[in-house]
Write an enzyme that holds these catalytic residues in place. Sequence first.
Site, mmCIF file in Angstrom:
data_model
loop_
_atom_site.group_PDB
_atom_site.id
_atom_site.type_symbol
_atom_site.label_atom_id
_atom_site.label_comp_id
_atom_site.label_asym_id
_atom_site.label_seq_id
_atom_site.Cartn_x
_atom_site.Cartn_y
_atom_site.Cartn_z
ATOM 1 C CG ASP A 202 -1.613 1.218 1.553
ATOM 2 O OD1 ASP A 202 -1.407 2.214 0.831
ATOM 3 O OD2 ASP A 202 -2.381 1.229 2.539
ATOM 4 C CE LYS A 228 -3.878 8.932 1.632
ATOM 5 N NZ LYS A 228 -4.597 9.578 2.738
HETATM 6 N N1 PLP Z 1 -3.633 3.292 3.120
HETATM 7 C C1 PLP Z 1 -3.021 4.255 3.794
HETATM 8 C C2 PLP Z 1 -1.689 4.002 4.402
HETATM 9 C C3 PLP Z 1 -3.643 5.503 3.944
HETATM 10 O O1 PLP Z 1 -3.037 6.468 4.641
HETATM 11 C C4 PLP Z 1 -4.906 5.712 3.353
HETATM 12 C C5 PLP Z 1 -5.609 6.997 3.517
HETATM 13 O O2 PLP Z 1 -5.338 7.768 4.406
HETATM 14 C C6 PLP Z 1 -5.491 4.668 2.644
HETATM 15 C C7 PLP Z 1 -4.828 3.474 2.548
HETATM 16 C C8 PLP Z 1 -6.834 4.823 1.993
HETATM 17 O O3 PLP Z 1 -6.744 5.692 0.933
HETATM 18 P P1 PLP Z 1 -8.082 6.162 0.162
HETATM 19 O O4 PLP Z 1 -9.004 6.658 1.231
HETATM 20 O O5 PLP Z 1 -7.595 7.239 -0.740
HETATM 21 O O6 PLP Z 1 -8.612 4.987 -0.554
#
Ligand code: PLP
Length: 408
Positions: A202, A228
């Site tokens: 991720d 982000k």
């Molecule tokens: N994984 C991590 C480490 C994150 O910080 C986030 C969001 O803050 C996500 C996954 C989820 O991302 P999204 O809400 O853009 O799908």
Amino acid sequence: MIHTVLDILKIREDFPILKRKVNGQNLVYFDNAATSQTPKHVIDVIVDYYSNYNANIHRGVHALSQEATDKYEEARIKIQTHFNAAASHEIIFTSGTTHAINIVANGFTSFLKKGDEVLVSAMEHHSNIVPWQMLCERTGATMKVIPMNLDGELLMDKYHALLSNKTKLVFCNHVSNALGTINPIQEIIEAAHAVGAAVLIDGAQAAPHIIADVQALDVDFYTVSAHKICGPTGVGILYGKEAWLNKLPPYQGGGEMIAEVTFEKTTYAGLPHKFEAGTPNICGGIAMGAGLDYMNSIGFDAITTYEHELLAYATEKLLEIEGLKIYGTAKNKTAVVSFNVGQIHPYDIGSILDKLGVAVRTGHHCAQPIMDFFKIPGTVRASFSFYNLKEEIDVLVAGVKRAKAMLS
Ligand code: PLP
């Protein structure tokens, strides 16, 4: 003293929102790990799309549709180049990291059975836990956790001990959103591959700071959210190795993802369309490419160096406050400081900071297992970006001192 080759005041001119006031105070935006701000370059690209060539893609012969298709596919190639994927069709546009992980978790349903194991790190965002728990419920596979120490670093000896020929999948973040830890993903990937397991990394929190080279890493899947990295919300990508993407079944059925449909049988389109059912976030994909263009024009090396200086300064100044404890003290971390002050609830500190114009995140940061590990309800999280200033950290520190005085 902060030295940087970047002209931060000039960079800040690119971000209209940084000029606004909140509660009568200058905005100090330290919630970058949740969502980064959007430069004018990206806003202009969005306005240009809706002003000049808004049309549905891939299936129109008219000029607008072709222009939109070209720009969308150009963005895919930009993203491919940025992450060094072998082919543009290994980049699947999604609504973000959560969607990307769900595509893979769903796709593995027919590949797992009872007795198989999947490994997850102890410091995951819920979006890299829950889809896999649902997968385990569907298949009878077992989820095991790679533990961490009190600094928020994975215990790599324990990880190696957990791996076996039962391990089919490993999923871990590149960077922890709650702690800022940069995980040793190269070692994680190599060790998983040695036992025949696939790996999903991720990259949601890494992408703003680090360019992951997916081929050098030899990672099977890598996920990114545009919001982000100076792009818009509701769009992101799943990188997958071609061989894996060919093997996985589609996640959703609908238009765009088919080769041929009859009432008897449907055949699926090739990559990437097989995973892109329905009208996508066309403008979002194009703007995601523009966000990467903008960040690359500044340069990731300069960004990382400057953000590290901000991190070091904030850590030093915050630790001068008696009773303040930082969670996430890994040797290798990005510009995130998660902290609490004595027994004061993080929400109360966050509310006072907001009155002072300082935007931080409070709570469990969608990572409840981390909070359980540290036996706390949550933290105050300040996360920095390349457009932040040392002077803004001074405002944060003064605000925390004030909150402490009011709430103690
Ligand atoms: N994984 C991590 C480490 C994150 O910080 C986030 C969001 O803050 C996500 C996954 C989820 O991302 P999204 O809400 O853009 O799908």
